[in-house]
Design an enzyme around this catalytic site. Structure first.
Site, short mmCIF file in Angstrom:
data_model
loop_
_atom_site.label_atom_id
_atom_site.label_comp_id
_atom_site.label_asym_id
_atom_site.label_seq_id
_atom_site.Cartn_x
_atom_site.Cartn_y
_atom_site.Cartn_z
N GLY A 72 0.81 -1.21 0.00
CA GLY A 72 0.00 0.00 0.00
C GLY A 72 0.84 1.26 0.00
CB THR A 73 4.45 1.89 -0.76
OG1 THR A 73 4.96 0.97 0.20
CG2 THR A 73 5.38 3.09 -0.87
CB SER A 125 -42.50 -10.58 -13.44
OG SER A 125 -42.37 -11.05 -14.77
CB THR A 136 -36.51 -31.34 10.77
OG1 THR A 136 -37.42 -32.45 10.71
CG2 THR A 136 -36.68 -30.63 12.10
CG HIS A 137 -34.36 -33.61 7.21
ND1 HIS A 137 -33.08 -33.98 6.87
CD2 HIS A 137 -34.51 -33.96 8.51
CE1 HIS A 137 -32.48 -34.54 7.91
NE2 HIS A 137 -33.33 -34.54 8.93
CE LYS A 196 -42.86 -14.78 -10.34
NZ LYS A 196 -41.74 -14.45 -9.44
CG ASN A 208 -40.19 -11.73 -7.59
OD1 ASN A 208 -41.05 -12.60 -7.63
ND2 ASN A 208 -39.63 -11.23 -8.69
CD GLU A 250 -35.23 -12.50 -4.91
OE1 GLU A 250 -36.00 -13.42 -5.25
OE2 GLU A 250 -35.13 -11.41 -5.53
#
Length: 457
Positions: A100-101, A313, A182-183, A319, A321, A326
């Site tokens: 970084g000189t 969309s 679960t799962h 639509k 989202n 996200e």
């Protein structure tokens, strides 16, 4: 009039833009590193200017600089810190010399120019602005300072805000019971507040661990100069520098216990980045839970409805989202990637100096800033305003065969499994099937299979 002027450094003369505050060494770096077009982040440059201001104050008090020169350098740094156009004077690419000189000399040259104009006499970038310093201790110190300020002023407050919003939302939903998973498969019921308070505890744990990192990230290499021996620095410079910096920032900074370690390694930055990665993993979990719960609204889980912030969309009308979760997930991916790069950079401490410092500075500042910004968005634009679709929750809960787990102590696992399978097969409430398969009364079954009672305290 020419648009260029001649500047000289130890390698000779060079043409520099006439109106530039920087000099020959900065121009050489501009010419040498046309790599990414990305400059070092503003929080890092601000930290580097704080280094120069605190060093000037310390050197002035220690008699290492004339007081008028020290004051002019400090004032130049302060004026830049207050300028909305500050970053135009720091054009260097992130991908430059590993110490970084180039950026250190960029700051030295700009401050020397401004101080010289104020004093109407020569101020040297090396002999005055850089007095008692080296790039090798100033850049690691600026990395720590920028990270410490971002952590204290931005990320921790943002996480504390997110924690409070989650806890407030959880309290408002304590009466709602939903099917656990679960799962990704139906499991025992739980209350909405239990689910959300799990998120809140994740954030609490991150806050606690980040605070544990603060003393280390607020310890500085400054005063070690080239390799840690402190050559050309006053014997009391490290302590005086940290005292002045603490006054300038309102935070407590301390000299490194061993400056050799702070110059040769970036272990502390690597550790902080690792905790930022953990924070990203936590936020990713929360964001994905929100996306699953919001999925649908007809063909997904449809448990909640996130605030509608924008059309989802360009072709499908109506639509909407889950845009905030996200964005959170993308930030988390970036932070995890930044950590991988910082980890590799941390391995590049060759003997007495790490030589990937600008990369560490860039990635660490970006991770701190991104997590701070997106934590507030997650709190205010997703969690605080989502609505619960109680009808959907209740329908799924009433037909959840896994409730039969509560009958295990009474009828045994195998018989309970038969009841669950039959309920799935016939798509019937488990209580109706259990009434046929056991000697238990409906009243007793209603008590044993009451979802709310099964959520515990």
């Amino acid at each position: 009039m020419s648009d260029l002027r001649s500047e000289r450094d130890s390698m000779g003369e060079l043409q520099v833009p006439a109106d530039a505050l920087y000099g020959a060494q900065t121009q050489r770096a501009i010419n040498n590193f046309p790599v990414s077009g990305q400059t070092l982040p503003e929080p890092f440059i601000r930290a580097l200017l704080l280094v120069k201001a605190a060093a000037a104050r310390a050197n002035g008090k220690l008699g290492e600089l004339d007081k008028d020169i020290a004051a002019a350098i400090e004032q130049a740094a302060q004026s830049l810190l207050q300028s909305p156009d500050m970053m135009q004077h720091f054009p260097l690419d992130v991908f430059q010399t590993g110490s970084g000189t180039s950026s250190n000399m960029n700051a030295n040259e700009v401050l020397a120019t401004l101080a010289a104009r104020a004093l109407q006499k020569t101020v040297s970038p090396n002999d005055h602005v850089n007095a008692g310093q080296s790039s090798n201790d100033s850049i690691p110190s600026a990395i720590h300072i920028s990270a410490a300020l971002l952590l204290q002023q931005q990320l921790l407050p943002a996480l504390e805000h997110l924690q409070k919003i989650i806890e407030r939302k959880a309290a408002s939903l304590a009466h709602i019971v939903k099917t656990g998973r679960t799962h990704l498969m139906d499991a025992m019921p739980l209350r909405m507040d239990q689910s959300l308070n799990s998120w809140a505890t994740q954030i609490t744990q991150n806050i606690h661990t980040l605070k544990m990192q603060q003393p280390a990230i607020q310890s500085l290499a400054q005063g070690g100069t080239a390799i840690g021996t402190g050559v050309n620095a006053h014997a009391q410079f490290a302590g005086a520098f940290c005292a002045e910096l603490s006054v300038l920032t309102g935070m407590i900074f301390t000299p490194a216990e061993n400056p050799f370690t702070h110059i040769a390694t970036q272990d502390i930055a690597v550790a902080l980045s690792g905790q930022l990665k953990t924070c990203a993993v936590s936020l990713m979990k929360i964001a994905n839970d929100l996306r699953w719960m919001n999925s649908g609204p007809l063909a997904g889980l449809g448990e909640i409805e996130l605030p509608a912030l924008q059309p989802g969309s360009s072709i499908m009308p109506g639509k909407v989202n889950p845009v905030i979760p996200e964005a959170v997930a993308m930030v988390c991916a970036q932070v995890i990637g930044n950590d991988s790069a910082i980890t590799i950079a941390g391995q590049s401490g060759n003997f007495e100096l790490n030589v990937m410092l600008p990369l560490v500075a860039r990635n660490l500042c970006e991770s701190l800033s991104l997590l701070a910004n997106v934590s507030r968005l997650l709190a205010d634009n997703a969690i605080s305003g989502f609505k619960v679709n109680e009808d959907n929750l209740n329908k799924a809960l009433a037909r959840n065969p896994i409730l039969v787990t509560a009958l295990n102590p009474v009828i045994g696992y195998l018989k309970a499994a038969d009841i669950a399978k039959q309920a799935y097969k016939e798509n019937r409430p488990v209580i109706d099937v259990a009434l046929e398969y056991t000697d238990l009364s409906r009243e007793e079954l209603e008590r044993l299979l009451d979802p709310k009672l099964l959520t515990g305290k």
